[in-house]
Design a protein around this motif. Structure first.
Motif, PDB file in Angstrom:
ATOM      1  N   PHE A   1       0.878  -1.183   0.163  1.00 29.12           N
ATOM      2  CA  PHE A   1      -0.085  -0.074  -0.092  1.00 29.12           C
ATOM      3  C   PHE A   1       0.767   1.374   0.066  1.00 29.12           C
ATOM      4  O   PHE A   1       0.588   2.000  -0.614  1.00 29.12           O
ATOM      5  CB  PHE A   1      -0.987  -0.102   1.272  1.00 29.12           C
ATOM      6  N   ARG A   2       1.917   1.282   0.784  1.00 29.44           N
ATOM      7  CA  ARG A   2       2.886   2.358   1.072  1.00 29.44           C
ATOM      8  C   ARG A   2       3.392   2.717  -0.249  1.00 29.44           C
ATOM      9  O   ARG A   2       3.630   3.654  -0.895  1.00 29.44           O
ATOM     10  CB  ARG A   2       3.687   2.031   1.839  1.00 29.44           C
ATOM     11  N   GLN A   3       3.890   1.444  -0.866  1.00 30.42           N
ATOM     12  CA  GLN A   3       4.684   1.566  -2.273  1.00 30.42           C
ATOM     13  C   GLN A   3       3.732   2.036  -3.176  1.00 30.42           C
ATOM     14  O   GLN A   3       4.279   2.962  -4.066  1.00 30.42           O
ATOM     15  CB  GLN A   3       5.069   0.201  -2.482  1.00 30.42           C
ATOM     16  N   GLU A   4       2.523   1.661  -3.281  1.00 31.52           N
ATOM     17  CA  GLU A   4       1.541   2.171  -4.273  1.00 31.52           C
ATOM     18  C   GLU A   4       1.420   3.637  -4.308  1.00 31.52           C
ATOM     19  O   GLU A   4       1.518   4.213  -5.230  1.00 31.52           O
ATOM     20  CB  GLU A   4       0.261   1.590  -3.862  1.00 31.52           C
ATOM     21  N   LEU A   5       1.520   4.139  -3.070  1.00 31.14           N
ATOM     22  CA  LEU A   5       1.294   5.593  -2.933  1.00 31.14           C
ATOM     23  C   LEU A   5       2.396   6.237  -3.341  1.00 31.14           C
ATOM     24  O   LEU A   5       2.527   7.195  -4.213  1.00 31.14           O
ATOM     25  CB  LEU A   5       1.077   6.062  -1.405  1.00 31.14           C
ATOM     26  N   VAL A   6       3.774   5.904  -3.069  1.00 33.82           N
ATOM     27  CA  VAL A   6       4.916   6.270  -3.574  1.00 33.82           C
ATOM     28  C   VAL A   6       5.112   6.511  -5.076  1.00 33.82           C
ATOM     29  O   VAL A   6       5.190   7.481  -5.679  1.00 33.82           O
ATOM     30  CB  VAL A   6       6.027   5.436  -2.849  1.00 33.82           C
ATOM     31  N   SER A   7       4.460   5.094  -5.494  1.00 30.58           N
ATOM     32  CA  SER A   7       4.678   5.389  -6.995  1.00 30.58           C
ATOM     33  C   SER A   7       3.648   6.310  -7.673  1.00 30.58           C
ATOM     34  O   SER A   7       4.093   6.877  -8.615  1.00 30.58           O
ATOM     35  CB  SER A   7       4.415   3.809  -7.539  1.00 30.58           C
TER      36      SER A   7
END
Ligand SMILES: Nc1ncnc2c1ncn2[C@@H]1O[C@H](COP(=O)(O)OP(=O)(O)O)[C@@H](O)[C@H]1O
Ligand SMILES: [Mg+2]
Length: 1040
Positions: free
Chosen positions: A446-452
């Motif tokens: 989820f966090r990675q998704e936001l970062v991307s």
């Protein structure tokens, strides 16, 4: 001579025999000061009161400081004869203590109040509020005055001088910082409380009682401006079950109680965050390094067990420990009144008894420190149920996550290298994430998704950042209101944060992909977590009520008032602090001279005019306020009219209507009007006059003035009421405001990760669930291609050098071993490689992108490291002992999901022993722990032992796990060389130590000797004969 009987009470019975009289009296310690005491006898049984007596007694026996004693020496000698049987023998029989009123206080009441508070809050530094000042008295003034850089004055009292030191009230934070933050003291703050009329009489006319309203300790800060905004300020309680105590006293064996189950509870009073965790004594150190509490609370019962394991663990880490009684809390339902929602807590897993006990101690302690201040904590979160990676305390230190090993500074740490957050609370959350990275694939993805998303949409990222900069630290703001503090500025801060949140939600909504608007979308999830309806109403209310301009004006006034206070404080010290008697001016004279000096300063009332008093609320804030303000304007109008009327009636054009603190409502005339006789009427009594001015009362103005005052007072009161209502509204929205604040923090971190990734060319790692090895072939492997060290790379770049990227493929089946045994010369990058892979793993699991070309990682449940050699001399542990302790912890705790780095185990002892121990550790990791390992060593014999033990990858089978890698140097054939930081397969049997020695500037002669020894050893000779020239040297020295 004096005899004192000390029952276990604050009051003592004393009998004394002076030169002219003898008497029996009941007194408290302070009263004793009045007696010309030369000798003291007390009963043999020591009690708490003895301490009370003996401490000040040292002072009182000194004749120079006791005026009565002095008088007696100078006065006429008299003789009194007493028969022996007249003297009471032994302890004086206890009699009911006389009420305090009957004893004439020896000190002025303020000092008596202070002495009483000092006794009651033993162990605290007492600050007593007296008017605009906080003061220290008696021995504490002597002790802390110099530490605080305050001048210690001798306050003149009827019984002799008393040391005192003080500072203006608005400097409280500055001095609290020194006392609490720097000196680790507990500070009791006695505030002024208005005395009721009867108390006023009792206290000898004092307007105020002075009671301790709060005890400030390092772990219980609320909103002090010296708090570190970038770190949480935790106070933690540790509960040990009774069995642990027994175990300890039975055999004192440290290993046996390492597995003792204990309970932890910790909270941050400044944000209301509250956690618990069950753990073992063995893991306590790691929990402590993860949470880094500022203060630790233990049960009072433990105070006597100085050799208890837990005490030695805390001492080793130099934690500040406070002992506190268990208090009134027994079960979790007792906690409800201190939590933000009183709904019963329903955790998925029940809290263990140890956690509840720790919570009981913690809440009692905090409640006691706050002395009745209400508090609204968040419901406790169980750390156990959070899915987080364990980073043990050695890794935390050696991987330099939050500070460097060498100097313990922030710069150079991983946190420093990756922090791009723009809010303080975002920075705090990032720091928490780094101490406990996630092990939940869902959370990380989820966090990675936001970062991307934020990498792809730079505009969105930048706009959010701009809005975040506009928001305030609402965790701490909200908590201030929850603790019944907070001011209008804080309300405005909250309002602008709510507005910023609204705009952020708008931006996120706009950024949602048009076609999907799906529930799954990470931005949609963030939007859903924010509740705006109620907070927006609150923000609206705040904007309608608070008058920002008025507030600004108020701050200006406060600032100039502060300057005046400083000037006054300096003057007081000047007058009271001078050692000779002439300096101890009577108060009035001092005040007068003070006034004269202050003449240059325009008074604030004068400056702003009484009519332009500033208000912090807009008149529209409430109907009552609106009515009062309209009343006030018509009264002001009336005043203008009255001025005109009086000017005409009395024929005095210079007439003004005024108010002064001494005279009240007066008419004031200047110049020729002052000498006019036209207002000599009986009702216009002249109050004061000079050649050029004249003041007098005038009944109409007195009446009108009183009405104006009353209205002003009513406005103040109504402003207070409106403020209290707003505070109530904040508390009502507490849960939502906190939840919104957390969403903003996460947005702050993820946008900052996006910025970091773009800046440094990081890649998105692919993570795999590792709970079951069958889920994916990569579940238990770490594949990092072209990895870089997050901090070393930057350091090299600054020196114009480039970093050599390296691959790490531990456990990447087929073809790669779970354990990499790395050999190579000193300084060729082994340690750097080990650390960079551990750091990349941590970065990946906090949701960040990583410095590599490609990364696929099976989620790691714990990172362990045995790196470097640090003597723990404080605890009498040698380098080797420390090494072994750390190795033991790893071998005991690492699971197949863990990632271990071992750097040069066995270095602290002889080569043979070292190699043996290193091999044993490796063997254990291969056969028992079965985790991913990077193992650096310069015992190349280990490679042979591994081969003999059939533990190499090519040996196959279950144990075939170890792969050999090495670093190298490249020689130019002329004695010069360069390090090849590139890792290659194989074993390097040359340490090239002498090359490094030469590089370091070892004398050529020493290097020559070393080379001869080395060659001798390699050819089996035990050592070379001493070179000829050296033999000559020895001969020479003998001849001399
Ligand atoms: N991959 C690399 N690329 C470039 N320089 C490196 C690399 N790894 C290490 N270094 C440099 O070499 C120095 C020594 O590295 P270190 O890891 O301590 O070596 P070792 O543990 O083998 O003695 C580092 O401080 C760094 O300046
Ligand atoms: Mg090294």
């Amino acid at each position: 001579m004096l005899a004192a009987h000390l029952p276990f009470a604050r009051r003592i019975r004393v009998a004394w025999f002076g030169s002219t009289r003898r008497s029996l009296h009941s007194a408290d310690a302070a009263t004793l000061d009045r007696f010309p005491i030369q000798h003291v006898t007390t009963c043999a049984r020591p009690g708490p009161a003895c301490g009370q007596l003996s401490r000040p007694m040292l002072r009182w026996t000194s004749q120079a400081r006791c005026p009565i004693a002095r008088g007696q020496i100078r006065g006429k000698k008299t003789r009194t004869t007493l028969r022996l049987d007249e003297l009471p023998q032994g302890a004086i029989p206890a009699a009911p203590p006389l009420p305090l009123e009957e004893v004439e206080p020896a000190y002025p009441t303020v000092l008596l109040q202070a002495r009483r508070n000092m006794d009651k809050f033993d162990g605290c530094v007492l600050l007593t509020r007296v008017g605009g000042f906080y003061e220290l008295y008696f021995e504490q003034a002597d002790e802390y005055g110099p530490l605080l850089n305050l001048k210690v004055a001798q306050k003149k009292t009827s019984v002799g001088p008393v040391p005192m030191a003080g500072f203006p009230f608005f400097q409280l934070d500055r001095f609290l910082k020194i006392l609490v933050q720097d000196l680790n003291r507990h500070v009791a703050i006695a505030e002024e409380f208005p005395n009721s009329p009867s108390d006023k009489v009792k206290s000898g006319g004092l307007l105020h009682d002075r009671r301790v309203a709060r005890i400030v300790t390092p772990g219980t800060l609320i909103d002090e401006n010296f708090m570190d905004p970038y770190a949480n300020n935790y106070v933690m309680a540790i509960h040990l079950p009774a069995e642990a105590d027994r175990l300890q006293s039975d055999d004192g064996n440290q290993a046996s109680d390492a597995s003792t189950q204990i309970g932890l509870a910790w909270l941050d009073l400044s944000t209301g965050a509250f956690f618990t965790q069950p753990t073992t004594l063995a893991s306590l150190g790691s929990a402590l390094s993860r949470v880094s509490p500022r203060e630790i609370v233990l049960d009072k019962e433990l105070e006597l067990q100085k050799d208890h394991t837990v005490i030695s663990i805390l001492e080793e880490e130099m934690h500040l420990v406070t002992y506190s009684p268990l208090g009134e809390f027994r079960t979790m339902s007792d906690w409800a009144p201190m939590l933000e929602s009183e709904a019963p807590i329903q955790p998925t897993q029940p809290f263990t008894d140890n956690e509840v006990q720790a919570g009981n101690i913690l809440l009692h302690y905090v409640k006691d420190r706050l002395r009745g201040l209400s508090m609204k904590l968040q419901p406790p979160l169980r750390h156990e149920s959070l899915q987080v990676m364990n980073i043990d305390k050695n890794s935390m230190r050696s991987l330099e996550i939050k500070q460097t090993i060498r100097d313990g500074v922030f710069k150079g740490s991983l946190l420093h290298a990756i922090r791009r957050t723009v809010t303080k609370s975002g920075a705090r959350l990032l720091s928490e994430w780094l101490s406990s990275p996630s092990t939940s694939l869902g959370v990380i993805n989820f966090r990675q998704e936001l970062v991307s998303r934020f990498i792809a949409d730079e505009d969105l990222r930048d706009s959010i950042t701009v809005l975040l900069r506009r928001s305030h630290d609402s965790h701490r703001l909200v908590q201030k209101f929850a603790l019944n503090r907070g001011d209008p500025d804080d309300l405005l801060g909250l309002a602008s944060t709510i507005r910023a949140t609204e705009s952020i939600v708008y931006l996120l909504r706009e950024a949602l992909p048009e076609q999907t608007r799906s529930e799954e979308d990470c931005l949609a999830t963030m939007i859903k977590r924010i509740s705006l309806e109620e907070p927006l109403k609150l923000a609206q209310r705040i904007r309608e009520a608070i008058d920002e301009e008025g507030l600004n004006q108020k701050h200006q006034i406060e600032d100039s008032e502060a300057d005046e206070m400083m000037a006054l404080a300096q003057d007081i010290v000047k007058t009271e602090g001078a050692p000779d008697d002439t300096a101890l001016l009577p108060k009035v004279a001092a005040a007068k001279s003070e006034k004269k000096r202050a003449k240059g300063i325009t008074s604030i009332r004068e400056h702003y005019g009484e009519d332009s008093e500033v208000w912090i609320m807009k008149p529209g804030a409430s109907p009552t306020l609106a009515r009062l303000h309209s009343d006030l304007s018509s009264l002001t109008l009336e005043k203008i009219q009255l001025t005109e009327t009086l000017r005409t009636r009395l024929n005095a054009t210079s007439l003004t209507l005024k108010w002064t603190p001494g005279l009240g409502h007066i008419c004031h005339v200047r110049g020729k009007d002052a000498n006019s006789s036209s207002y000599g009427a009986a009702d216009l009594r002249t109050l004061s006059s000079s050649r050029t001015t004249r003041s007098f009362h005038q009944p109409e103005w007195t009446q009108l003035g009183e009405r104006i005052d009353k209205t002003r007072f009513a406005i103040r009161a109504e402003e207070q009421r409106v403020f209290a209502a707003l505070r109530g509204q904040v508390i009502q929205s507490l849960v939502k405001l906190r939840r919104n604040a957390t969403v903003l923090d996460e947005l702050d971190i993820t946008t900052s990760f996006a910025r970091l990734a773009t800046e440094q060319g990081l890649v998105r790692p692919i993570l795999y669930d590792s709970t079951s090895p069958t889920t994916s072939p990569h579940a238990r492997s770490t594949i990092i291609l072209g990895g870089r060290h997050p901090t070393v790379e930057g350091g090299l770049a600054a020196q114009g050098r480039t970093f050599q990227q390296n691959d790490c493929l531990v456990g990447a089946a087929p073809g790669h071993g779970r354990i990499w045994l790395i050999t190579g010369p000193n300084m060729a990058g082994k340690s750097t490689f080990l650390r960079q892979n551990a750091l990349i793993t941590i970065l990946a699991q906090i949701g960040s992108y990583v410095p590599a070309d490609h990364a696929e990682l099976g989620i790691v449940d714990a990172i362990f490291s045995r790196v470097g050699s640090a003597d723990n001399l404080y605890h009498n542990q040698s380098t080797f002992m420390v090494e072994m302790l750390e190795t033991a912890a790893i071998l005991r705790q690492a699971t197949p999901r863990s990632f271990v780095i071992m750097d040069e185990v066995g270095r602290g002892t002889t080569p043979d022993d070292g190699a043996a121990v290193a091999f044993a550790a490796l063997h254990h990791l291969v056969h028992v722990n079965r985790c991913r390992v990077l193992f650096a060593t310069h015992f190349h014999v280990l490679a042979d032992l591994v081969a003999r033990g059939r533990m190499r990858l090519e040996d196959g089978g279950d144990a075939g796990a170890v792969e050999m890698y090495c670093t190298d140097v490249e020689e130019d054939g002329k004695g010069g060389f360069v390090y090849v930081h590139k890792l290659r397969r194989g074993t390097n049997r040359q340490s090239h130590a002498l090359k490094v020695a030469r590089l370091a500037g070892l004398p050529e002669r020493a290097i020559q000797v070393a080379r001869e020894v080395l060659e001798g050893l390699e050819s089996g000779v035990q050592g070379p004969p001493p070179p000829a020239e050296e033999k000559d040297l020895r001969k020479e020295s003998r001849a001399v």
